[in-house]
Motif scaffolding. Structure first.
Motif, mmCIF file in Angstrom:
data_model
loop_
_atom_site.group_PDB
_atom_site.id
_atom_site.type_symbol
_atom_site.label_atom_id
_atom_site.label_comp_id
_atom_site.label_asym_id
_atom_site.label_seq_id
_atom_site.Cartn_x
_atom_site.Cartn_y
_atom_site.Cartn_z
ATOM 1 N N PHE A 55 0.780 -1.233 0.000
ATOM 2 C CA PHE A 55 0.000 0.000 0.000
ATOM 3 C C PHE A 55 0.818 1.294 0.000
ATOM 4 O O PHE A 55 0.240 2.367 -0.175
ATOM 5 N N SER B 121 0.373 3.424 -3.197
ATOM 6 C CA SER B 121 -0.915 4.113 -3.258
ATOM 7 C C SER B 121 -0.942 5.300 -2.295
ATOM 8 O O SER B 121 -1.413 6.391 -2.649
ATOM 9 N N ARG C 148 1.120 8.081 -3.680
ATOM 10 C CA ARG C 148 0.405 8.732 -4.792
ATOM 11 C C ARG C 148 -0.577 9.774 -4.259
ATOM 12 O O ARG C 148 -0.699 10.871 -4.832
ATOM 13 N N HIS C 149 -1.251 9.455 -3.167
ATOM 14 C CA HIS C 149 -2.174 10.421 -2.582
ATOM 15 C C HIS C 149 -1.423 11.606 -1.965
ATOM 16 O O HIS C 149 -1.882 12.748 -2.048
ATOM 17 N N GLU D 296 -6.975 6.603 5.345
ATOM 18 C CA GLU D 296 -7.038 5.419 4.492
ATOM 19 C C GLU D 296 -7.404 4.228 5.377
ATOM 20 O O GLU D 296 -6.678 3.909 6.313
ATOM 21 N N TYR E 272 -8.449 1.063 -3.576
ATOM 22 C CA TYR E 272 -7.419 0.233 -4.215
ATOM 23 C C TYR E 272 -7.288 -1.078 -3.443
ATOM 24 O O TYR E 272 -7.335 -1.081 -2.211
#
Length: 273
Positions: free
Chosen positions: A27, A30, A33-34, A140, A203
């Motif tokens: 993770f 991801s 990326r955020h 998240e 995701y």
């Protein structure tokens, strides 16, 4: 990872480090990326809530540079402590019960924390209060009820056994107050907390070597509880672990839902939390 007194996956167990490494492999890309999307910059003050392992705090430290600050907190800092380098402060903190650390922060981030915290609504409040005007909250969290199968392609008895064991694991989580539908609620909860420009996405990998590592470590960590509650037998667990080791299973994860929003530059009405 955050935890309360009933937290199922104890950071003090030997398998915790293996789980943190696997979660990072699955993770981190991801999450980063955020971070790129919200535009973290040099000099930012960041609070990493329920840090668990050191990888996210280390990435933030590199991005904010020597003029920034990264605070990594967890209720158990057994593994987070390795992140304590120049520019990263590690602090024991219970986000569900303690006052927020001194801020304000440009970014507050929590990954796979609130789903496990019984006082999850109370935990969200200090995270919002700790933001500067215009600051970003990124939460998240998993939503196991949205995709409950660890083997989505349940084509044989080995996959059926894996999914039965996963159902037993979810039952243990429920018994300890986890909200298995929490991830999907995050956009609404951030809006109700007074944040603006709220967005979210999801995701999850369908198969990966890191999924195998994560599942084996998780099962070993909770096997005694599964057996004690009558949710699995030792034989079922040994067969499942052997199937993982042989690479015969395509193992997925629960969807990771990422939701983010900004505290208004000028706060208007009080949050609804």
């Amino acid at each position: 990872m955050g935890q309360d007194e009933g937290y199922l996956l104890d950071n003090r167990q030997a398998e915790a480090g293996t789980r943190f490494d696997a979660l990072a492999a699955l993770f981190d890309a991801s999450t980063f990326r955020h971070f790129e999307r919200v535009g973290i910059d040099a000099g930012w003050r960041c609070w990493e809530v329920g840090a668990g392992g050191p990888s996210v705090a280390a990435w933030l430290r590199e991005r904010v540079g020597p003029t920034g600050r990264v605070l990594a907190t967890d209720i158990d800092v057994s593994w987070t402590g390795t992140a304590a380098t120049e520019g990263v402060e590690v602090l024991r903190h219970d986000v569900g019960r303690d006052d927020p650390p001194p801020g304000p922060f440009d970014l507050v981030h929590a990954r796979l924390v609130l789903v496990h915290v019984t006082e999850r609504d109370a935990a969200l409040r200090p995270m919002v209060r700790a933001l500067r005007p215009g600051g970003v909250l990124l939460v998240e969290d998993a939503d196991p009820a949205l995709q409950p199968l660890i083997c989505p392609d349940e084509h044989g008895p080995e996959q059926e056994r894996a999914n039965r064991l996963r159902a037993g694991f979810r039952e243990l989580l429920r018994q300890r107050g986890a909200d298995l539908s929490y991830g999907r609620r995050l956009p609404r909860l951030l809006r109700e907390a007074g944040l603006v420009d709220v967005e979210a996405d999801a995701y999850f990998p369908i198969t990966s070597p890191a999924c195998d590592v994560l599942e084996a470590a998780t099962v070993r960590q909770v096997r005694d509880k599964l057996v004690a509650e009558g949710l699995a037998t030792d034989d079922e667990i040994e067969r499942h672990l052997a199937n993982i080791a042989a690479g015969r299973l395509d193992l997925a994860t629960s969807p990771m839902i990422s939701a983010w929003g900004r505290r208004p530059e000028r706060d208007g009405s009080p949050p609804l939390l």
